[in-house]
Design an enzyme around this catalytic site. Sequence first.
Site, PDB file in Angstrom:
ATOM      1  N   GLN A 262     -26.865 -72.511 -94.121  1.00  0.00           N
ATOM      2  CA  GLN A 262     -28.303 -72.440 -93.824  1.00  0.00           C
ATOM      3  C   GLN A 262     -28.532 -72.717 -92.336  1.00  0.00           C
ATOM      4  O   GLN A 262     -28.176 -73.772 -91.838  1.00  0.00           O
ATOM      5  CB  GLN A 262     -29.063 -73.466 -94.685  1.00  0.00           C
ATOM      6  CG  GLN A 262     -30.562 -73.430 -94.498  1.00  0.00           C
ATOM      7  CD  GLN A 262     -31.184 -72.097 -94.942  1.00  0.00           C
ATOM      8  OE1 GLN A 262     -30.879 -71.585 -96.008  1.00  0.00           O
ATOM      9  NE2 GLN A 262     -32.055 -71.540 -94.109  1.00  0.00           N
TER      10      GLN A 262
ATOM     11  N   LYS B  48     -34.203 -70.847-102.296  1.00  0.00           N
ATOM     12  CA  LYS B  48     -33.014 -70.080-102.712  1.00  0.00           C
ATOM     13  C   LYS B  48     -32.516 -70.588-104.058  1.00  0.00           C
ATOM     14  O   LYS B  48     -32.142 -69.811-104.940  1.00  0.00           O
ATOM     15  CB  LYS B  48     -31.924 -70.177-101.634  1.00  0.00           C
ATOM     16  CG  LYS B  48     -32.280 -69.348-100.409  1.00  0.00           C
ATOM     17  CD  LYS B  48     -31.389 -69.575 -99.207  1.00  0.00           C
ATOM     18  CE  LYS B  48     -31.968 -68.795 -98.019  1.00  0.00           C
ATOM     19  NZ  LYS B  48     -31.274 -69.012 -96.767  1.00  0.00           N
TER      20      LYS B  48
ATOM     21  N   ASP C  37     -24.680 -63.611 -96.255  1.00  0.00           N
ATOM     22  CA  ASP C  37     -25.640 -63.368 -95.173  1.00  0.00           C
ATOM     23  C   ASP C  37     -25.210 -62.175 -94.310  1.00  0.00           C
ATOM     24  O   ASP C  37     -25.948 -61.764 -93.414  1.00  0.00           O
ATOM     25  CB  ASP C  37     -25.778 -64.615 -94.286  1.00  0.00           C
ATOM     26  CG  ASP C  37     -26.936 -65.507 -94.737  1.00  0.00           C
ATOM     27  OD1 ASP C  37     -27.778 -65.025 -95.528  1.00  0.00           O
ATOM     28  OD2 ASP C  37     -26.999 -66.673 -94.303  1.00  0.00           O
TER      29      ASP C  37
END
Length: 298
Positions: free
Chosen positions: A97, A53, A120
């Site tokens: 994460q 990322k 997300d």
Amino acid sequence: MSIKLDGKKLSLEIEKRLNEYISINKKIAKRAPGLAVIRIGEDPASGVYVNNKEKACLRVGIKSFIFHLKDNVEQKEVEKLIDKLNFDEDIDGMLLQLPIPKKFDEQKLISHINSNKDVDGLNEINIGKLVKNETAMRSCTPAGIINLLRSQNITIKGKKIVVIGRSLLVGKPLSLMLLNLNGTVTMTHSKTLNLNKVCKEADILIAAAGKPNLVDSTFVKEGAVVIDVGIHRLKSSDKNKSRLCGDVLLEDVIPKVFAYTPVPGGVGPMTVTMLLVNTIFSWQKQFGLSSALNDLMP
Ligand code: NAP
């Protein structure tokens, strides 16, 4: 011959657009978009994902802020960090994460993230807006799949679509996005009876069960589109080597299908790209920038 839906190629094309968009709009915003990534503990796979990322942000011109916390940190401390980042004006997007160690209340942490920064697309507000078919941050893997289908002009409207899996991360949001785009969607799961018969009805079959090679040619209608979300590392006979596979037994299925996604190089790269898109989407809203990327939002 069947079409390979090349996620790697498409993600590079989209990244080029993102890079250009940032270069032009940075002059107006007077700063680059910012993405904060919170990692807790030492899960090695998470380390790889966070690195990927970070590299992707660098390629397109997003500034990344990595917060790597020890697993002995308290829930309250993580919440405090999230609160601080919620108010940080240099940060447009934030993600936790996953997976995180079991002792944390994962959903509570995700709920703490300001919905405008929830890149997300996993907190209740964004899921609620998805249910209501309102514009909002959409979760990345499903949004990437929609873009892959669109890239080959594969129609969703009116198609029979079967999704294997009902997780909050993939199956449910994906089914809702496809429904919002007027697909006729069947969501299946581990208790679904006669799964292969249900799947064989599908014009578009999407496998997100997390079971290696679950889907063989008996699941697939002639001429269907098959999307493989699963990703598994299998040991090969040579002990030092391993190989990646998905939920679909590709060599069995490819001769029957109109189009398919490979593993690796299909859905995976698109997930990271959509994270970048969501971060820029939040930056765009913050500064009232041009809507030139809106076609990428499902
Ligand atoms: P998950 O949370 O474990 O959910 C799996 C879902 O599949 C559940 O709903 C489960 O049903 C269903 N399922 C399991 N076995 C099944 C079977 N034999 N038949 C029918 N349904 C079955 O997994 P996830 O997070 O959604 O991820 C799914 C896969 O996608 C994993 O391999 C993951 O690594 C991969 N993934 C890839 C990306 C990417 O970017 N490429 C992103 C996210 C996930 P129940 O609800 O009944 O338990």
